[in-house]
Design a protein around this motif. Structure first.
Motif, short mmCIF file in Angstrom:
data_model
loop_
_atom_site.label_atom_id
_atom_site.label_comp_id
_atom_site.label_asym_id
_atom_site.label_seq_id
_atom_site.Cartn_x
_atom_site.Cartn_y
_atom_site.Cartn_z
N PHE A 9 -29.47 36.10 -13.63
CA PHE A 9 -29.63 34.80 -14.28
C PHE A 9 -28.31 34.43 -14.94
O PHE A 9 -27.60 35.29 -15.46
CB PHE A 9 -30.75 34.87 -15.32
N GLN A 10 -27.96 33.14 -14.89
CA GLN A 10 -26.72 32.66 -15.48
C GLN A 10 -26.99 31.57 -16.51
O GLN A 10 -27.88 30.73 -16.31
CB GLN A 10 -25.79 32.09 -14.40
N VAL A 11 -26.21 31.59 -17.60
CA VAL A 11 -26.31 30.59 -18.66
C VAL A 11 -24.95 29.92 -18.82
O VAL A 11 -23.93 30.60 -18.94
CB VAL A 11 -26.75 31.23 -19.99
N PHE A 12 -24.96 28.58 -18.83
CA PHE A 12 -23.73 27.81 -18.97
C PHE A 12 -23.83 26.92 -20.20
O PHE A 12 -24.70 26.05 -20.28
CB PHE A 12 -23.50 26.93 -17.74
N PHE A 13 -22.96 27.14 -21.18
CA PHE A 13 -22.82 26.25 -22.33
C PHE A 13 -21.64 25.33 -22.04
O PHE A 13 -20.51 25.82 -21.84
CB PHE A 13 -22.59 27.03 -23.62
N VAL A 14 -21.89 24.03 -21.98
CA VAL A 14 -20.86 23.08 -21.53
C VAL A 14 -20.52 22.12 -22.67
O VAL A 14 -21.31 21.25 -23.05
CB VAL A 14 -21.35 22.29 -20.30
N ARG A 15 -19.32 22.28 -23.23
CA ARG A 15 -18.85 21.40 -24.29
C ARG A 15 -18.13 20.19 -23.69
O ARG A 15 -17.93 20.08 -22.49
CB ARG A 15 -17.88 22.15 -25.21
N GLY A 16 -17.72 19.29 -24.58
CA GLY A 16 -16.93 18.13 -24.17
C GLY A 16 -17.73 17.08 -23.43
O GLY A 16 -17.17 16.34 -22.61
N LEU A 17 -19.03 16.97 -23.71
CA LEU A 17 -19.86 15.99 -23.01
C LEU A 17 -19.37 14.57 -23.24
O LEU A 17 -19.58 13.69 -22.39
CB LEU A 17 -21.32 16.14 -23.48
N LYS A 18 -18.71 14.35 -24.35
CA LYS A 18 -18.20 13.01 -24.66
C LYS A 18 -17.31 12.48 -23.54
O LYS A 18 -17.27 11.27 -23.27
CB LYS A 18 -17.43 13.05 -25.98
N GLY A 19 -16.60 13.37 -22.86
CA GLY A 19 -15.69 12.95 -21.81
C GLY A 19 -16.37 12.27 -20.64
O GLY A 19 -15.74 11.51 -19.90
N LEU A 20 -17.67 12.53 -20.45
CA LEU A 20 -18.40 11.88 -19.36
C LEU A 20 -18.69 10.42 -19.65
O LEU A 20 -19.09 9.67 -18.75
CB LEU A 20 -19.74 12.60 -19.12
N TYR A 21 -18.51 10.02 -20.89
CA TYR A 21 -18.88 8.66 -21.30
C TYR A 21 -17.66 7.84 -21.73
O TYR A 21 -17.79 6.86 -22.44
CB TYR A 21 -19.92 8.73 -22.42
N THR A 22 -16.50 8.27 -21.32
CA THR A 22 -15.27 7.53 -21.62
C THR A 22 -14.46 7.36 -20.35
O THR A 22 -14.68 8.04 -19.35
CB THR A 22 -14.41 8.28 -22.66
N ARG A 23 -13.54 6.41 -20.39
CA ARG A 23 -12.57 6.19 -19.30
C ARG A 23 -13.25 5.98 -17.95
O ARG A 23 -13.15 6.80 -17.05
CB ARG A 23 -11.59 7.37 -19.23
N GLY A 24 -13.99 4.88 -17.82
CA GLY A 24 -14.56 4.54 -16.52
C GLY A 24 -16.05 4.80 -16.44
O GLY A 24 -16.65 5.38 -17.34
N SER A 25 -16.64 4.40 -15.34
CA SER A 25 -18.10 4.47 -15.20
C SER A 25 -18.60 5.87 -14.86
O SER A 25 -19.76 6.19 -15.12
CB SER A 25 -18.57 3.51 -14.10
N LYS A 26 -17.77 6.70 -14.25
CA LYS A 26 -18.15 8.07 -13.86
C LYS A 26 -19.35 8.09 -12.91
O LYS A 26 -20.23 8.95 -13.02
CB LYS A 26 -18.45 8.91 -15.12
N LYS A 27 -19.39 7.14 -11.98
CA LYS A 27 -20.53 7.08 -11.06
C LYS A 27 -20.65 8.35 -10.23
O LYS A 27 -21.75 8.86 -10.02
CB LYS A 27 -20.38 5.86 -10.15
#
Length: 377
Positions: free
Chosen positions: A81-99
């Motif tokens: 089993f693998q666990v991923f803690f992913v920081r920096g979510l704010k980056g998905l909501y800046t600089r373009g639509s990120k479609k």
């Protein structure tokens, strides 16, 4: 208890009963509740001997969401089993639509890997103890996260804890530990530390150990052990840093580490308090606070320092020429935080290097992208 505890309690129950969704968003900057969730997941799914194979701490400022999802999709040959803690979510909501990015997220969660758990950390949000009082900018950001990730991920609100809930936590934890914590003592502990749960939990643990066989904590115990030297030592450290006195700052840092029950293992706690203090200085500088009479209007409940530190912190903040210098310091602290969480061989060395960087004069004209990170701690 309040919304923050209720949300994390539900999540902890899902962890315990293994009823987890494939992904979650941990929304809010209440680090005590975040650590509560993180440690529960690690205890349940990350055996100590397999930590290197099944636990990943990633940052979207350094890796793309495509790489994160690719790693989550690929089962490990070494861990079940693998666990991923992913920081920096704010980056998905800046600089373009990120479609493309959101399309990839939707594609993954339509058929997630059952051997992976992805936890996005939205610690750029501040959720007050009463969510109705959330800042409009934070509310807009939070609504956007729920609109884009809410269909696929559970959203856990890490809301700030108010003093009433901090008091209830102290009483409940004391009962579980078999210790009689006098109500006046519990109120004083919650009030004196401004419902700061990281500080309260740390000092509560020391008080319970101090109680020993008598199994009782009194108001006098709180006044003697909590309200004096420990907090003053922190403000002495930031005082030395703001004066760029490296030798004194290092001496005070070692004193803090030596005085901590956890030794260098308390490094993350010290780093958290250092970040909190610099954030307070940033608000003081930006709102042009000049005396302790107006500081309580500038700093919101749950984000205030003890009264004895008000004048000291105002003086320290005014030593910085601009808010840019303080946000540079916050970025350095954020980097040290990431390094500490990657389990370095010597945590004290990480903090020593941080002190050297904080007390060094920034180079004139040097590029500094710290503004985007400053308030994410």
């Amino acid at each position: 208890m309040g919304a923050g505890f209720a949300a994390t309690d539900r999540f902890l129950a899902e962890v315990k009963e293994n009823r987890l969704r494939p992904g979650y968003v941990l929304a809010g900057d209440e680090i005590f509740l975040y650590e509560r969730c993180r440690q529960a997941v690690i205890r349940a799914f990350v055996p100590a001997e397999m930590r290197d194979f099944c636990l990943s701490d990633l940052d979207l400022a350094e890796v793309s969401i495509f790489e994160v999802l690719d790693r989550a999709r690929t089962s490990s040959l070494m861990a079940p089993f693998q666990v991923f803690f992913v920081r920096g979510l704010k980056g998905l909501y800046t600089r373009g639509s990120k479609k493309d990015e959101f399309a990839a997220i939707e594609d993954y969660f339509r058929a997630p890997n059952p051997q992976s758990l992805v936890l996005f950390i939205a610690d750029h949000l501040r959720i007050p103890s009463d969510p109705r009082r959330m800042d409009m900018e934070d509310k807009t950001r939070y609504d956007r996260i729920r609109e884009t990730l809410g269909d696929w991920c559970g959203v856990i609100e890490l809301a700030r804890v108010d003093e009433a809930d901090a008091f209830k936590w102290i009483v409940a934890e004391s009962e579980r530990a078999g210790v009689r914590f006098e109500q006046d003592a519990a109120r004083e502990l919650a009030d004196a530390l401004g419902a700061d749960m990281m500080l309260i939990a740390s000092e509560w643990n020391k008080l319970v150990l101090f109680a020993g066989e008598k199994k009782q904590v009194t108001l006098g115990d709180v006044e003697t052990m909590v309200l004096a030297a420990k907090q003053r030592s922190l403000y002495e450290l930031t005082d030395a840093i703001s004066q760029r006195d490296t030798a004194r700052a290092l001496k005070l840092l070692h004193g803090l580490l030596n005085a901590s029950d956890g030794g260098e293992d308390s490094a993350i706690g010290h780093l958290y308090m250092l970040a909190r203090t610099f954030r307070q200085m940033l608000v003081i500088l930006e709102k042009r606070v000049r005396d302790s009479r107006t500081i309580w209007q500038a700093l919101w409940q749950g984000f205030r320092m003890p009264p004895f530190a008000a004048e000291d912190l105002i003086r320290q903040a005014r030593r910085y020429k601009s808010s840019r210098e303080i946000t540079r310091a916050l970025r350095l602290i954020a980097r040290a935080d990431l390094e500490l969480r990657s389990q370095p061989p010597d945590k004290a060395l990480v903090l020593e290097r941080l002190v050297f960087d904080l007390t060094r004069e920034p180079r004139a004209g040097a590029a500094d992208g710290s503004l985007q990170y400053a308030m994410e701690l």
